[in-house]
Motif scaffolding. Structure first.
Motif, PDB file in Angstrom:
ATOM      1  N   UNK A  12      51.244  47.900  49.376  1.00  0.00           N
ATOM      2  CA  UNK A  12      50.956  47.100  48.469  1.00  0.00           C
ATOM      3  C   UNK A  12      49.400  46.975  48.068  1.00  0.00           C
ATOM      4  N   UNK A  13      48.518  47.107  48.990  1.00  0.00           N
ATOM      5  CA  UNK A  13      47.186  47.001  48.390  1.00  0.00           C
ATOM      6  C   UNK A  13      46.747  48.435  47.555  1.00  0.00           C
ATOM      7  N   UNK A  14      47.570  49.476  47.688  1.00  0.00           N
ATOM      8  CA  UNK A  14      47.321  50.650  46.877  1.00  0.00           C
ATOM      9  C   UNK A  14      47.991  50.228  45.440  1.00  0.00           C
ATOM     10  N   UNK A  15      49.177  49.756  45.442  1.00  0.00           N
ATOM     11  CA  UNK A  15      49.668  49.732  43.927  1.00  0.00           C
ATOM     12  C   UNK A  15      48.843  48.251  43.376  1.00  0.00           C
ATOM     13  N   UNK A  17      45.660  47.877  43.566  1.00  0.00           N
ATOM     14  CA  UNK A  17      44.417  48.796  43.125  1.00  0.00           C
ATOM     15  C   UNK A  17      44.774  49.596  41.942  1.00  0.00           C
ATOM     16  N   UNK A  18      45.927  50.249  41.914  1.00  0.00           N
ATOM     17  CA  UNK A  18      46.297  51.129  40.853  1.00  0.00           C
ATOM     18  C   UNK A  18      46.460  50.232  39.489  1.00  0.00           C
ATOM     19  N   UNK A  19      46.987  49.065  39.889  1.00  0.00           N
ATOM     20  CA  UNK A  19      47.358  48.289  38.656  1.00  0.00           C
ATOM     21  C   UNK A  19      46.077  47.637  38.178  1.00  0.00           C
ATOM     22  N   UNK A  20      45.064  47.589  38.850  1.00  0.00           N
ATOM     23  CA  UNK A  20      43.748  46.978  38.581  1.00  0.00           C
ATOM     24  C   UNK A  20      43.174  48.195  37.560  1.00  0.00           C
ATOM     25  N   UNK A  21      43.249  49.406  38.180  1.00  0.00           N
ATOM     26  CA  UNK A  21      42.601  50.397  37.364  1.00  0.00           C
ATOM     27  C   UNK A  21      43.204  50.223  35.934  1.00  0.00           C
ATOM     28  N   UNK A  22      44.616  50.139  35.969  1.00  0.00           N
ATOM     29  CA  UNK A  22      45.401  50.280  34.735  1.00  0.00           C
ATOM     30  C   UNK A  22      45.127  49.015  33.810  1.00  0.00           C
ATOM     31  N   UNK A  23      44.865  47.723  34.240  1.00  0.00           N
ATOM     32  CA  UNK A  23      44.057  46.829  33.598  1.00  0.00           C
ATOM     33  C   UNK A  23      43.011  46.966  32.848  1.00  0.00           C
ATOM     34  N   UNK A  24      42.151  47.650  33.556  1.00  0.00           N
ATOM     35  CA  UNK A  24      40.696  48.069  32.940  1.00  0.00           C
ATOM     36  C   UNK A  24      41.148  48.646  31.620  1.00  0.00           C
ATOM     37  N   UNK A  25      41.923  49.682  31.764  1.00  0.00           N
ATOM     38  CA  UNK A  25      42.475  50.416  30.428  1.00  0.00           C
ATOM     39  C   UNK A  25      42.909  49.687  29.411  1.00  0.00           C
ATOM     40  N   UNK A  26      43.838  48.628  29.805  1.00  0.00           N
ATOM     41  CA  UNK A  26      44.539  47.971  28.835  1.00  0.00           C
ATOM     42  C   UNK A  26      43.778  46.754  28.207  1.00  0.00           C
ATOM     43  N   UNK A  27      43.007  46.406  29.149  1.00  0.00           N
ATOM     44  CA  UNK A  27      41.816  45.331  28.796  1.00  0.00           C
ATOM     45  C   UNK A  27      41.017  45.715  27.648  1.00  0.00           C
ATOM     46  N   UNK A  28      40.223  46.939  27.962  1.00  0.00           N
ATOM     47  CA  UNK A  28      39.082  47.461  27.022  1.00  0.00           C
ATOM     48  C   UNK A  28      39.942  47.969  25.833  1.00  0.00           C
ATOM     49  N   UNK A  29      41.248  48.657  25.780  1.00  0.00           N
ATOM     50  CA  UNK A  29      41.944  49.347  24.686  1.00  0.00           C
ATOM     51  C   UNK A  29      42.388  48.412  23.881  1.00  0.00           C
ATOM     52  N   UNK A  30      42.883  47.385  24.549  1.00  0.00           N
ATOM     53  CA  UNK A  30      43.852  46.376  23.922  1.00  0.00           C
ATOM     54  C   UNK A  30      42.814  44.969  23.250  1.00  0.00           C
ATOM     55  N   UNK A  31      41.576  45.256  23.660  1.00  0.00           N
ATOM     56  CA  UNK A  31      40.661  44.167  23.247  1.00  0.00           C
ATOM     57  C   UNK A  31      41.050  42.758  23.713  1.00  0.00           C
ATOM     58  N   UNK A  32      41.428  42.759  24.891  1.00  0.00           N
ATOM     59  CA  UNK A  32      41.972  41.671  25.473  1.00  0.00           C
ATOM     60  C   UNK A  32      40.802  41.265  26.761  1.00  0.00           C
ATOM     61  N   UNK A  84      42.530  56.412  46.608  1.00  0.00           N
ATOM     62  CA  UNK A  84      41.931  55.166  47.079  1.00  0.00           C
ATOM     63  C   UNK A  84      41.894  55.149  48.612  1.00  0.00           C
ATOM     64  N   UNK A  85      40.812  54.704  48.969  1.00  0.00           N
ATOM     65  CA  UNK A  85      40.510  54.629  50.491  1.00  0.00           C
ATOM     66  C   UNK A  85      40.367  53.119  50.900  1.00  0.00           C
ATOM     67  N   UNK A  86      41.335  52.683  51.773  1.00  0.00           N
ATOM     68  CA  UNK A  86      41.255  51.145  52.242  1.00  0.00           C
ATOM     69  C   UNK A  86      40.563  51.005  53.459  1.00  0.00           C
ATOM     70  N   UNK A  87      39.989  49.956  53.621  1.00  0.00           N
ATOM     71  CA  UNK A  87      39.298  49.471  54.695  1.00  0.00           C
ATOM     72  C   UNK A  87      39.305  48.011  54.917  1.00  0.00           C
ATOM     73  N   UNK A 125      43.410  38.672  45.762  1.00  0.00           N
ATOM     74  CA  UNK A 125      43.133  39.700  44.723  1.00  0.00           C
ATOM     75  C   UNK A 125      42.310  40.464  44.760  1.00  0.00           C
ATOM     76  N   UNK A 126      42.610  41.958  44.541  1.00  0.00           N
ATOM     77  CA  UNK A 126      41.703  42.838  44.438  1.00  0.00           C
ATOM     78  C   UNK A 126      40.629  42.868  43.043  1.00  0.00           C
ATOM     79  N   UNK A 127      39.604  43.035  43.315  1.00  0.00           N
ATOM     80  CA  UNK A 127      38.486  43.081  42.151  1.00  0.00           C
ATOM     81  C   UNK A 127      37.673  44.039  42.273  1.00  0.00           C
TER      82      UNK A 127
END
Length: 156
Positions: A12-15, A17-32, A84-87, A125-127
């Motif tokens: 769940x943590x890995x997923x 974090x992957x979604x967080x990485x995608x949100x970065x892309x969607x946020x900057x690209x979509x001007x959101x 991703x390396x979790x700790x 939530x991961x940040x």
């Protein structure tokens, strides 16, 4: 050996974090702005390097976001090769990115970068606490750029 609950939590943590990485892309690209700003801790460091500078804290990150939007009329990020390396409640990630964009002069550009991330679970939530960008290159693609597909591909 990790318990089944621990293993599920890691998945769940890995997923997330992957979604967080995608949100970065969607946020900057979509001007959101709301989406983009939701991924950072209050004291985050957004280290873009010599080309765009280093920005520490949520207000500085918001300011450079608007600066990027002022410099590029469009951007398209593709994040890949995510490791991703979790700790516990912290993590590190390494991400490669291919980015295309158009600047305010109408030039199409292509970028390649590696993101080295530090993340922390905050209020469940991961940040991002650090996103350190190593920009390998930024180069023009086609001059002059046009969104008119018919004329752009007529010479091919």
């Amino acid at each position: 050996m990790a318990t089944i609950e621990q293993r599920v939590q890691q998945l769940e943590d890995r997923e997330e974090i992957r979604e967080l990485i995608a949100k970065y892309c969607h946020g900057v690209d979509g001007r959101d702005e709301d989406l983009f700003m939701s991924i950072w801790s209050e004291d985050a460091k957004y280290l873009i390097g010599a080309q765009f500078g280093d920005h520490i804290g949520i207000d500085a990150i918001r300011e450079i976001l608007h600066g990027l939007w002022g410099a590029f009329t469009e951007m398209h990020h593709w994040a890949t090769n995510v490791v991703i390396e979790l700790d516990g409640d912290t993590a590190k990630a390494r991400v490669n990115a291919d980015v295309t964009g158009t600047d305010t002069k109408g030039r199409a550009l292509m970028f390649a970068a590696t993101y080295t991330d530090e993340l922390r679970r905050i209020d469940g939530r991961w940040k991002f606490t650090v996103r350190d960008i190593d920009l390998h290159y930024m180069t023009p693609v086609l001059e002059p750029w046009s969104n008119d597909n018919e004329s752009r591909f007529a010479e091919v």
